[in-house]
Design a protein around this motif. Structure first.
Motif, PDB file in Angstrom:
ATOM      1  N   ARG A 121      37.067  42.840  50.423  1.00 12.31           N
ATOM      2  CA  ARG A 121      38.479  42.497  51.196  1.00 12.31           C
ATOM      3  C   ARG A 121      39.128  43.648  50.710  1.00 12.31           C
ATOM      4  NH1 ARG A 121      37.583  36.235  49.624  1.00 12.31           N
ATOM      5  NH2 ARG A 121      35.929  35.880  51.354  1.00 12.31           N
ATOM      6  N   THR A 122      40.414  43.187  50.339  1.00 18.84           N
ATOM      7  CA  THR A 122      41.444  44.081  49.816  1.00 18.84           C
ATOM      8  C   THR A 122      40.880  44.839  48.652  1.00 18.84           C
ATOM      9  OG1 THR A 122      43.281  42.600  50.389  1.00 18.84           O
ATOM     10  CG2 THR A 122      43.782  44.556  49.266  1.00 18.84           C
ATOM     11  N   GLY A 123      40.270  44.291  47.673  1.00 18.01           N
ATOM     12  CA  GLY A 123      39.474  44.709  46.685  1.00 18.01           C
ATOM     13  C   GLY A 123      37.982  44.839  46.682  1.00 18.01           C
ATOM     14  N   GLY A 128      28.155  42.026  39.690  1.00 17.77           N
ATOM     15  CA  GLY A 128      27.599  42.765  38.758  1.00 17.77           C
ATOM     16  C   GLY A 128      28.674  43.992  38.129  1.00 17.77           C
ATOM     17  N   VAL A 129      29.874  43.488  38.352  1.00 17.70           N
ATOM     18  CA  VAL A 129      30.888  44.303  38.013  1.00 17.70           C
ATOM     19  C   VAL A 129      30.882  44.694  36.568  1.00 17.70           C
ATOM     20  CG1 VAL A 129      32.838  42.684  37.512  1.00 17.70           C
ATOM     21  CG2 VAL A 129      33.385  45.218  38.212  1.00 17.70           C
ATOM     22  N   VAL A 130      30.484  43.815  35.646  1.00 20.53           N
ATOM     23  CA  VAL A 130      30.350  43.933  34.216  1.00 20.53           C
ATOM     24  C   VAL A 130      29.202  45.018  33.861  1.00 20.53           C
ATOM     25  CG1 VAL A 130      30.080  42.885  32.041  1.00 20.53           C
ATOM     26  CG2 VAL A 130      31.247  41.792  33.458  1.00 20.53           C
ATOM     27  N   ALA A 135      35.153  51.874  39.487  1.00 19.98           N
ATOM     28  CA  ALA A 135      35.383  52.618  40.792  1.00 19.98           C
ATOM     29  C   ALA A 135      34.040  53.042  41.439  1.00 19.98           C
ATOM     30  CB  ALA A 135      36.420  53.490  40.824  1.00 19.98           C
ATOM     31  N   SER A 136      32.887  52.467  41.551  1.00 19.09           N
ATOM     32  CA  SER A 136      31.720  52.764  42.103  1.00 19.09           C
ATOM     33  C   SER A 136      31.021  51.971  43.074  1.00 19.09           C
ATOM     34  CB  SER A 136      30.685  52.713  40.719  1.00 19.09           C
ATOM     35  OG  SER A 136      30.294  51.711  40.335  1.00 19.09           O
ATOM     36  N   HIS A 137      31.771  50.696  43.541  1.00 18.91           N
ATOM     37  CA  HIS A 137      31.188  49.995  44.482  1.00 18.91           C
ATOM     38  C   HIS A 137      31.112  50.805  45.820  1.00 18.91           C
ATOM     39  CE1 HIS A 137      29.723  46.515  46.328  1.00 18.91           C
ATOM     40  NE2 HIS A 137      30.511  46.432  47.188  1.00 18.91           N
ATOM     41  N   GLY A 139      31.194  52.102  49.472  1.00 21.64           N
ATOM     42  CA  GLY A 139      31.769  51.906  50.561  1.00 21.64           C
ATOM     43  C   GLY A 139      33.057  51.383  50.359  1.00 21.64           C
ATOM     44  N   PHE A 140      33.591  51.276  49.303  1.00 25.00           N
ATOM     45  CA  PHE A 140      35.151  50.931  48.982  1.00 25.00           C
ATOM     46  C   PHE A 140      35.966  51.967  48.797  1.00 25.00           C
ATOM     47  CE2 PHE A 140      38.839  49.369  46.561  1.00 25.00           C
ATOM     48  CZ  PHE A 140      39.188  48.308  47.501  1.00 25.00           C
ATOM     49  N   ALA A 141      37.347  52.045  49.412  1.00 21.08           N
ATOM     50  CA  ALA A 141      38.005  53.316  49.358  1.00 21.08           C
ATOM     51  C   ALA A 141      38.949  52.929  48.122  1.00 21.08           C
ATOM     52  CB  ALA A 141      38.727  53.454  50.600  1.00 21.08           C
ATOM     53  N   GLU A 157      37.032  47.062  28.321  1.00 23.96           N
ATOM     54  CA  GLU A 157      37.787  47.551  29.431  1.00 23.96           C
ATOM     55  C   GLU A 157      38.204  46.690  30.271  1.00 23.96           C
ATOM     56  OE1 GLU A 157      38.615  50.859  30.553  1.00 23.96           O
ATOM     57  OE2 GLU A 157      38.361  51.363  28.395  1.00 23.96           O
ATOM     58  N   LEU A 158      37.344  45.635  30.743  1.00 17.93           N
ATOM     59  CA  LEU A 158      37.640  44.759  31.573  1.00 17.93           C
ATOM     60  C   LEU A 158      38.801  43.808  31.168  1.00 17.93           C
ATOM     61  CD1 LEU A 158      34.413  43.528  33.475  1.00 17.93           C
ATOM     62  CD2 LEU A 158      36.503  44.279  34.337  1.00 17.93           C
ATOM     63  N   ASP A 159      38.634  43.332  29.784  1.00 22.34           N
ATOM     64  CA  ASP A 159      39.653  42.786  29.181  1.00 22.34           C
ATOM     65  C   ASP A 159      41.123  43.257  29.239  1.00 22.34           C
ATOM     66  OD1 ASP A 159      40.298  40.181  27.672  1.00 22.34           O
ATOM     67  OD2 ASP A 159      40.769  41.491  26.111  1.00 22.34           O
ATOM     68  N   ASN A 172      46.918  52.512  39.723  1.00 25.59           N
ATOM     69  CA  ASN A 172      45.954  51.639  40.802  1.00 25.59           C
ATOM     70  C   ASN A 172      46.516  50.832  41.602  1.00 25.59           C
ATOM     71  OD1 ASN A 172      44.638  48.598  40.081  1.00 25.59           O
ATOM     72  ND2 ASN A 172      45.723  49.471  38.354  1.00 25.59           N
ATOM     73  N   LYS A 173      45.763  50.254  42.653  1.00 25.18           N
ATOM     74  CA  LYS A 173      46.365  49.638  43.584  1.00 25.18           C
ATOM     75  C   LYS A 173      46.127  48.098  43.636  1.00 25.18           C
ATOM     76  CE  LYS A 173      43.786  51.496  47.332  1.00 25.18           C
ATOM     77  NZ  LYS A 173      42.699  50.628  47.859  1.00 25.18           N
ATOM     78  N   MET A 174      45.531  47.431  42.598  1.00 27.05           N
ATOM     79  CA  MET A 174      45.323  46.275  42.430  1.00 27.05           C
ATOM     80  C   MET A 174      46.888  45.423  42.195  1.00 27.05           C
ATOM     81  SD  MET A 174      42.331  43.935  40.460  1.00 27.05           S
ATOM     82  CE  MET A 174      42.890  42.904  39.124  1.00 27.05           C
TER      83      MET A 174
HETATM   84  C1  HEC Z   1      46.109  41.145  45.545  1.00 28.36           C
HETATM   85  C2  HEC Z   1      44.945  41.420  45.725  1.00 28.36           C
HETATM   86  C3  HEC Z   1      44.000  41.509  44.478  1.00 28.36           C
HETATM   87  C4  HEC Z   1      43.809  40.527  43.556  1.00 28.36           C
HETATM   88  C5  HEC Z   1      44.731  39.274  43.586  1.00 28.36           C
HETATM   89  C6  HEC Z   1      43.019  40.948  42.594  1.00 28.36           C
HETATM   90  N1  HEC Z   1      42.478  42.038  42.656  1.00 28.36           N
HETATM   91 FE1  HEC Z   1      41.118  43.115  41.988  1.00 28.36          FE
HETATM   92  N2  HEC Z   1      41.274  44.577  42.953  1.00 28.36           N
HETATM   93  C7  HEC Z   1      42.009  44.854  43.795  1.00 28.36           C
HETATM   94  C8  HEC Z   1      42.213  46.161  44.584  1.00 28.36           C
HETATM   95  C9  HEC Z   1      42.929  46.678  45.894  1.00 28.36           C
HETATM   96  C10 HEC Z   1      41.367  47.040  43.841  1.00 28.36           C
HETATM   97  C11 HEC Z   1      41.167  48.332  43.674  1.00 28.36           C
HETATM   98  C12 HEC Z   1      42.193  49.123  42.809  1.00 28.36           C
HETATM   99  C13 HEC Z   1      42.281  50.695  43.438  1.00 28.36           C
HETATM  100  O1  HEC Z   1      41.541  51.064  44.140  1.00 28.36           O
HETATM  101  O2  HEC Z   1      43.084  51.390  42.576  1.00 28.36           O
HETATM  102  C14 HEC Z   1      40.813  46.110  42.504  1.00 28.36           C
HETATM  103  C15 HEC Z   1      40.096  46.292  41.874  1.00 28.36           C
HETATM  104  C16 HEC Z   1      39.395  45.675  40.955  1.00 28.36           C
HETATM  105  C17 HEC Z   1      38.375  45.934  39.866  1.00 28.36           C
HETATM  106  C18 HEC Z   1      37.541  47.262  39.359  1.00 28.36           C
HETATM  107  C19 HEC Z   1      36.500  47.250  40.558  1.00 28.36           C
HETATM  108  C20 HEC Z   1      35.660  48.387  40.462  1.00 28.36           C
HETATM  109  O3  HEC Z   1      34.746  48.464  41.333  1.00 28.36           O
HETATM  110  O4  HEC Z   1      35.857  49.274  39.630  1.00 28.36           O
HETATM  111  C21 HEC Z   1      38.112  44.660  39.016  1.00 28.36           C
HETATM  112  C22 HEC Z   1      37.204  44.671  37.801  1.00 28.36           C
HETATM  113  C23 HEC Z   1      38.992  43.810  39.621  1.00 28.36           C
HETATM  114  N3  HEC Z   1      39.782  44.208  40.517  1.00 28.36           N
HETATM  115  C24 HEC Z   1      39.147  42.609  38.990  1.00 28.36           C
HETATM  116  C25 HEC Z   1      39.793  41.430  39.703  1.00 28.36           C
HETATM  117  C26 HEC Z   1      39.826  40.088  38.952  1.00 28.36           C
HETATM  118  C27 HEC Z   1      39.025  39.478  38.144  1.00 28.36           C
HETATM  119  C28 HEC Z   1      40.750  39.219  39.855  1.00 28.36           C
HETATM  120  C29 HEC Z   1      41.449  37.925  39.291  1.00 28.36           C
HETATM  121  C30 HEC Z   1      41.648  37.571  38.047  1.00 28.36           C
HETATM  122  C31 HEC Z   1      41.472  40.345  40.688  1.00 28.36           C
HETATM  123  N4  HEC Z   1      40.852  41.629  40.412  1.00 28.36           N
HETATM  124  C32 HEC Z   1      42.570  40.076  41.559  1.00 28.36           C
HETATM  125  C33 HEC Z   1      42.940  43.763  44.541  1.00 28.36           C
HETATM  126  C34 HEC Z   1      42.954  42.434  43.958  1.00 28.36           C
END
Ligand code: HEC
Length: 216
Positions: A121-123, A128-130, A135-137, A139-141, A157-159, A172-174
């Motif tokens: 989706r947006t993310g 299997g992320v753990v 950033a290795s999935h 097809g995702f930009a 790291e996840l914590d 990062n754009k999350m």
């Molecule tokens: C508003 C949208 C949004 C929400 C809500 C969100 N994320 Fe994300 N997440 C993203 C985006 C966008 C990225 C990619 C970031 C980038 O490319 O800089 C991301 C990246 C990640 C990654 C890294 C994945 C990778 O392949 O390296 C993890 C882990 C992650 N999110 C976990 C979570 C978890 C767990 C939650 C809920 C607690 C959450 N995210 C909530 C948008 C979101």
């Protein structure tokens, strides 16, 4: 005669009325030099100075108080502070509840899917992320900020990332503020770890301090 009235009259009036000049300004707010609990303030920093007038009260207190009279932090209080930190991630994970974690993950669902082979989706999809490389999935930009972040998603790291994405990986754009409570993050990590990441090592619980910290 006129001079006598001008000066002598003033002098007479002073004697009669008994003017007294206060040595503290009368407009001073009443609580400005009330004792402030500096130790509590330090412990809750920076949250302790939020009410309107708090800064003035602290400044007034520090100006008025005899600094030598400020009590040093009690020995007991000083010892209590290091005893208070939250349990380490390993300890939290050992008793974490993936079912609760699944409900925590509800806040991620607008941007992430969790099922194997699920859509991005947006993310990116998080199956299997753990343990997988950051950033290795395919097809995702990813953004450059996370795309150049080294290493893989260990539990630690996840914590760190999920506590505050913006602070852990600046740029990062999350767009997500983070999950504040360590226990909520541990439950969430236990859930993520159950999604195709069974073999990834969890951090070991840190040994209990030898003496007297006692429960929580
Ligand atoms: C508003 C949208 C949004 C929400 C809500 C969100 N994320 Fe994300 N997440 C993203 C985006 C966008 C990225 C990619 C970031 C980038 O490319 O800089 C991301 C990246 C990640 C990654 C890294 C994945 C990778 O392949 O390296 C993890 C882990 C992650 N999110 C976990 C979570 C978890 C767990 C939650 C809920 C607690 C959450 N995210 C909530 C948008 C979101």
């Amino acid at each position: 005669m006129a001079l006598f009235v001008a000066f002598g009259g003033g002098w007479m009036a002073d004697r009669l009325v008994g003017v007294s000049y206060p040595d503290a300004p009368a407009y001073k707010p009443a609580d400005l030099d009330q004792p402030v609990d500096l130790a509590a303030l330090q412990r809750s920093w920076p949250a302790g100075l939020t009410a309107p007038g708090d800064h003035n009260r602290l400044a007034g207190y520090l100006r008025a108080v005899d600094r030598g009279a400020i009590p040093p932090p009690a020995a007991g209080a000083a010892a209590a502070v290091p005893a208070a930190p939250p349990p380490d991630l390993g300890t939290l994970l050992a008793s974490a509840d993936p079912a609760r974690g699944k409900s925590v993950a509800g806040v991620c669902a607008s941007c992430h899917t969790f099922d194997q082979g699920g859509a991005d989706r947006t993310g990116p999809n998080l199956w299997g992320v753990v343990g997988r490389d950051v950033a290795s999935h395919s097809g995702f930009a990813y953004s450059p900020a996370i795309g150049t972040h080294p290493g893989n998603w260990t539990y630690e790291e996840l914590d760190r990332y999920l506590a505050s994405p913006a602070r852990a990986i600046p740029g990062n754009k999350m767009a997500f503020a983070g999950i504040r409570r360590p226990q909520d993050r541990a439950n969430l990590l236990a859930y993520l770890g159950s999604l195709g990441s069974a073999g990834v090592p969890k951090p070991a619980p840190k040994a209990e301090p030898a003496a007297g910290a006692g429960g929580d």
